[in-house]
Structure formats: C-alpha cells, structure tokens
Design a protein around this motif. Structure first.
Motif, mmCIF file in Angstrom:
data_model
loop_
_atom_site.group_PDB
_atom_site.id
_atom_site.type_symbol
_atom_site.label_atom_id
_atom_site.label_comp_id
_atom_site.label_asym_id
_atom_site.label_seq_id
_atom_site.Cartn_x
_atom_site.Cartn_y
_atom_site.Cartn_z
ATOM 1 N N GLY A 41 0.783 -1.226 0.000
ATOM 2 C CA GLY A 41 0.000 0.000 0.000
ATOM 3 C C GLY A 41 0.816 1.277 0.000
ATOM 4 O O GLY A 41 0.251 2.377 0.090
ATOM 5 N N SER A 42 2.138 1.176 -0.128
ATOM 6 C CA SER A 42 3.002 2.356 -0.004
ATOM 7 C C SER A 42 3.140 3.148 -1.295
ATOM 8 O O SER A 42 3.758 4.202 -1.311
ATOM 9 N N GLY A 43 2.552 2.652 -2.387
ATOM 10 C CA GLY A 43 2.616 3.346 -3.661
ATOM 11 C C GLY A 43 3.856 3.005 -4.452
ATOM 12 O O GLY A 43 4.874 2.595 -3.893
ATOM 13 N N LYS A 44 3.766 3.159 -5.760
ATOM 14 C CA LYS A 44 4.925 2.926 -6.615
ATOM 15 C C LYS A 44 4.712 3.626 -7.950
ATOM 16 O O LYS A 44 3.581 3.972 -8.317
ATOM 17 N N THR A 45 5.789 3.835 -8.678
ATOM 18 C CA THR A 45 5.717 4.401 -10.019
ATOM 19 C C THR A 45 5.443 3.262 -10.988
ATOM 20 O O THR A 45 6.236 2.326 -11.084
ATOM 21 N N PHE A 46 4.302 3.312 -11.674
ATOM 22 C CA PHE A 46 3.929 2.199 -12.545
ATOM 23 C C PHE A 46 3.985 2.554 -14.029
ATOM 24 O O PHE A 46 3.912 1.674 -14.882
ATOM 25 N N ILE A 47 4.107 3.835 -14.352
ATOM 26 C CA ILE A 47 4.390 4.251 -15.722
ATOM 27 C C ILE A 47 5.506 5.281 -15.656
ATOM 28 O O ILE A 47 5.420 6.265 -14.917
ATOM 29 N N ASN A 48 6.578 5.040 -16.403
ATOM 30 C CA ASN A 48 7.696 5.978 -16.439
ATOM 31 C C ASN A 48 8.200 6.022 -17.876
ATOM 32 O O ASN A 48 9.092 5.280 -18.263
ATOM 33 N N ASP A 49 7.565 6.876 -18.658
ATOM 34 C CA ASP A 49 7.845 6.958 -20.082
ATOM 35 C C ASP A 49 7.959 8.433 -20.460
ATOM 36 O O ASP A 49 7.082 9.222 -20.127
ATOM 37 N N PRO A 50 9.046 8.840 -21.131
ATOM 38 C CA PRO A 50 9.241 10.259 -21.438
ATOM 39 C C PRO A 50 8.074 10.886 -22.189
ATOM 40 O O PRO A 50 7.769 12.073 -21.990
ATOM 41 N N ALA A 51 7.425 10.105 -23.058
ATOM 42 C CA ALA A 51 6.328 10.648 -23.859
ATOM 43 C C ALA A 51 4.990 10.598 -23.110
ATOM 44 O O ALA A 51 4.266 11.589 -23.036
ATOM 45 N N ILE A 52 4.674 9.428 -22.568
ATOM 46 C CA ILE A 52 3.397 9.267 -21.868
ATOM 47 C C ILE A 52 3.402 10.021 -20.543
ATOM 48 O O ILE A 52 2.428 10.685 -20.165
ATOM 49 N N GLY A 53 4.508 9.914 -19.802
ATOM 50 C CA GLY A 53 4.619 10.610 -18.531
ATOM 51 C C GLY A 53 5.070 9.697 -17.415
ATOM 52 O O GLY A 53 5.324 8.504 -17.618
ATOM 53 N N THR A 54 5.182 10.256 -16.234
ATOM 54 C CA THR A 54 5.515 9.500 -15.032
ATOM 55 C C THR A 54 4.287 9.510 -14.125
ATOM 56 O O THR A 54 3.797 10.581 -13.747
ATOM 57 N N ILE A 55 3.795 8.321 -13.809
ATOM 58 C CA ILE A 55 2.576 8.197 -13.008
ATOM 59 C C ILE A 55 2.849 7.273 -11.833
ATOM 60 O O ILE A 55 3.344 6.161 -12.009
ATOM 61 N N SER A 56 2.525 7.739 -10.618
ATOM 62 C CA SER A 56 2.784 6.970 -9.398
ATOM 63 C C SER A 56 1.526 6.887 -8.540
ATOM 64 O O SER A 56 0.773 7.863 -8.440
ATOM 65 N N GLY A 57 1.327 5.721 -7.938
ATOM 66 C CA GLY A 57 0.225 5.547 -7.008
ATOM 67 C C GLY A 57 0.575 6.125 -5.652
ATOM 68 O O GLY A 57 1.731 6.094 -5.219
ATOM 69 N N ALA A 58 -0.422 6.653 -4.960
ATOM 70 C CA ALA A 58 -0.217 7.270 -3.652
ATOM 71 C C ALA A 58 0.138 6.237 -2.585
ATOM 72 O O ALA A 58 -0.175 5.049 -2.712
ATOM 73 N N ASN A 59 0.801 6.695 -1.531
ATOM 74 C CA ASN A 59 1.057 5.892 -0.334
ATOM 75 C C ASN A 59 -0.239 5.865 0.464
ATOM 76 O O ASN A 59 -0.680 6.887 0.997
ATOM 77 N N LEU A 60 -0.869 4.706 0.558
ATOM 78 C CA LEU A 60 -2.165 4.564 1.226
ATOM 79 C C LEU A 60 -2.032 4.121 2.680
ATOM 80 O O LEU A 60 -2.999 3.666 3.277
ATOM 81 N N THR A 61 -0.837 4.261 3.253
ATOM 82 C CA THR A 61 -0.641 3.882 4.652
ATOM 83 C C THR A 61 -0.628 5.131 5.529
ATOM 84 O O THR A 61 -0.723 6.258 5.049
ATOM 85 N N ALA A 62 -0.469 4.901 6.837
ATOM 86 C CA ALA A 62 -0.440 6.011 7.795
ATOM 87 C C ALA A 62 0.979 6.511 8.054
ATOM 88 O O ALA A 62 1.198 7.307 8.968
ATOM 89 N N GLY A 63 1.944 6.067 7.253
ATOM 90 C CA GLY A 63 3.322 6.494 7.439
ATOM 91 C C GLY A 63 3.583 7.888 6.903
ATOM 92 O O GLY A 63 2.700 8.519 6.306
ATOM 93 N N ILE A 64 4.795 8.373 7.111
ATOM 94 C CA ILE A 64 5.197 9.676 6.572
ATOM 95 C C ILE A 64 5.126 9.615 5.045
ATOM 96 O O ILE A 64 5.683 8.726 4.421
ATOM 97 N N GLY A 65 4.437 10.578 4.462
ATOM 98 C CA GLY A 65 4.242 10.576 3.020
ATOM 99 C C GLY A 65 2.951 9.895 2.605
ATOM 100 O O GLY A 65 2.540 9.982 1.446
ATOM 101 N N GLY A 66 2.297 9.226 3.553
ATOM 102 C CA GLY A 66 1.033 8.556 3.272
ATOM 103 C C GLY A 66 -0.158 9.468 3.487
ATOM 104 O O GLY A 66 -0.051 10.496 4.149
ATOM 105 N N ILE A 67 -1.305 9.071 2.942
ATOM 106 C CA ILE A 67 -2.498 9.917 3.020
ATOM 107 C C ILE A 67 -3.513 9.446 4.051
ATOM 108 O O ILE A 67 -4.480 10.147 4.328
ATOM 109 N N LEU A 68 -3.296 8.283 4.646
ATOM 110 C CA LEU A 68 -4.353 7.650 5.431
ATOM 111 C C LEU A 68 -4.790 8.472 6.643
ATOM 112 O O LEU A 68 -5.983 8.544 6.954
ATOM 113 N N LYS A 69 -3.841 9.095 7.336
ATOM 114 C CA LYS A 69 -4.177 9.859 8.538
ATOM 115 C C LYS A 69 -4.995 11.106 8.218
ATOM 116 O O LYS A 69 -5.742 11.596 9.068
ATOM 117 N N ASP A 70 -4.837 11.620 7.018
ATOM 118 C CA ASP A 70 -5.473 12.885 6.651
ATOM 119 C C ASP A 70 -6.796 12.711 5.920
ATOM 120 O O ASP A 70 -7.357 13.677 5.409
#
Length: 258
Positions: A41-70
């Motif tokens: 649930g910590s997120g990862k970059t799943f598309i990294n292509d110069p043309a298409i773009g860089t797309i990463s999933g969010a950190n869904l945990t309560a850790g630093i950088g995660g969104i769960l607490k908020d």
C-alpha cells in the motif's frame, strides 16, 4: 487536469473483525490495487515513459508521506469511486471507472483493511503526464487520465450485493476489467500504456470462443491459456486469481452475455 468536482459524502460502514479485514485484503489484491499502490500500500511508479509521462500511485498507509491519517473513510471512498481527492481536486490516472459501482460494504471492508496495515514511510512518487500523454488525453484517447470526468457523481451507491452466480454480480465484478479492456470489454490499446505494451484482448463472447467456463477459470488461476501459452504483463492474472469461484463463474456468465 486542474478541474475540481463536488461529490457529496456517503456514509461508509465500519468493519474490524478478522474475517472482514481478510475480505478487505482480498478485495485489495483481487481488484488490482497493488498494481499502482504496491503490495504493502506504499505506492509505486507504474508508468515511467518520457512521452506518456511518469505516473505513481499514492502511499495509502499512515506512514510519513502517506495519506491515510489525513482522510476520513468517506473521503477515501470518494477517491476510490469518484476519482476525486482532497478539496475536490481530480486525481490523475486513478481508474475510478473500474470502482465507481463498488458497494458501500465492499468499500468499507477495503478501507478497514488499509487502516489495519503497517505504516510505511515513503513520499509520494511523481505524477507528471508527458507531452504525448497530454495530447492523447486532449483527443479523448486516455479518458482515465481524469476519470472523474467520466463518472456520475450523483449516483446512489448500493449498500451491498450478495455474491451469486448471476449476470448482475458478474457485471459488478467485471467492472475491474474495464480499465484495460475498455468500457465495452472489446479490448484494444490500453489507456496510457507505453507503445510496447500489448493490446488488451476482446473478452466478450466473440473474443472467448476458445474458452469454456472451466478453462477460463483455470486461465485466471494459473496465467495459462487453453493452448498452453502464458498470459504476459500487463495482464494481472496474479491479482485476479484471488477472485472466488463464485466471482469467476459470475464474470464468465456476464462476459458470455455481451
């Protein structure tokens, strides 16, 4: 992409029993959440292509950088089913069209599972559509880039849906296939995918003529087609193998009806 949306909150039921948390985990795995948010649930970059773009999933945990607490459960449900984040902002490349029909019960169990997972300290990865990605979005080839535009935000969600081998339940589960196979499930180029990715197969009745119900279920369980060939990335058969027999039989029934 900077558009905001107004979505009224729907009360999400709370779950905490071991059985419900286990079901939430199975939903996380079988609906492919880990493909973008990683197994923990910590997120990862799943598309990294110069043309298409860089797309990463969010950190869904309560850790630093995660969104769960908020986020409240209701806010998380809006993100999952509507593709809308904090302050009404559109989430980029969140495939909410796959999950817009999820029942309150299933969403509640999924969220309960996320809240039970260990906190992982990991900052949000980059989300930056590239020039080709923006162009394809502009001409309507990657609507998933802003899925919130495709969703009815006034819809009333079902409280629950009993798992049965039926067309209704099969359609409900098969919604998780639309992100790659298209809303009509006829396959073709996968939205936002780099050019080297293979096209998604037609999984309507016409495209599954070489399958029976048994061989279809076996293929999802093992990643091998009836002719012995292997399903290759990005077909997420490892995730879909977590579907129950009832779910897979219902999906087969639904796919055979279209």
């Amino acid at each position: 992409m900077g558009k905001t949306f107004t979505v009224n909150e729907t009360r999400i039921p709370k779950f905490n029993s071991p059985q419900d948390l286990l079901e939430g985990k199975r939903l996380y795995q079988s609906r492919g959440c880990g493909d973008c948010h990683d197994v923990d649930g910590s997120g990862k970059t799943f598309i990294n292509d110069p043309a298409i773009g860089t797309i990463s999933g969010a950190n869904l945990t309560a850790g630093i950088g995660g969104i769960l607490k908020d986020r409240s459960d209701e806010e998380l449900a809006i993100a999952i089913r509507h593709g809308v984040g904090k302050n009404g902002r559109a989430l980029i490349f969140m495939p909410s069209t796959d999950f817009q029909g999820m029942t309150n019960e299933d969403v509640g169990k999924l969220i309960a599972y996320l809240r039970s997972t260990p906190a992982v300290n990991k900052e949000q990865g980059e989300i930056k559509p590239g020039p080709l990605g923006r162009f394809l979005y502009l001409i309507g080839e990657i609507p998933i880039l802003v899925s919130a535009e495709q969703i009815d935000h006034d819809v009333k969600h079902l409280e629950n849906l009993k798992p049965t081998v039926s067309l209704e339940y099969g359609k409900y589960v098969a919604a998780t296939c639309t992100g790659c196979h298209g809303m009509k499930l006829v396959g073709g180029p996968i939205q936002g995918a780099p050019p080297e990715w293979p096209h998604a197969q037609n999984i309507t009745k016409v495209g599954l003529t070489h399958y029976s119900e048994n061989s279809f279920i076996q293929a999802i369980r093992t990643g091998k087609r009836p002719d012995g060939s292997e399903m290759k990335f990005p077909m997420p058969w490892q995730s879909l193998s977590k579907l129950t027999d009832t779910e897979l039989k219902a999906v087969w029934m639904y796919l055979q009806s279209i």
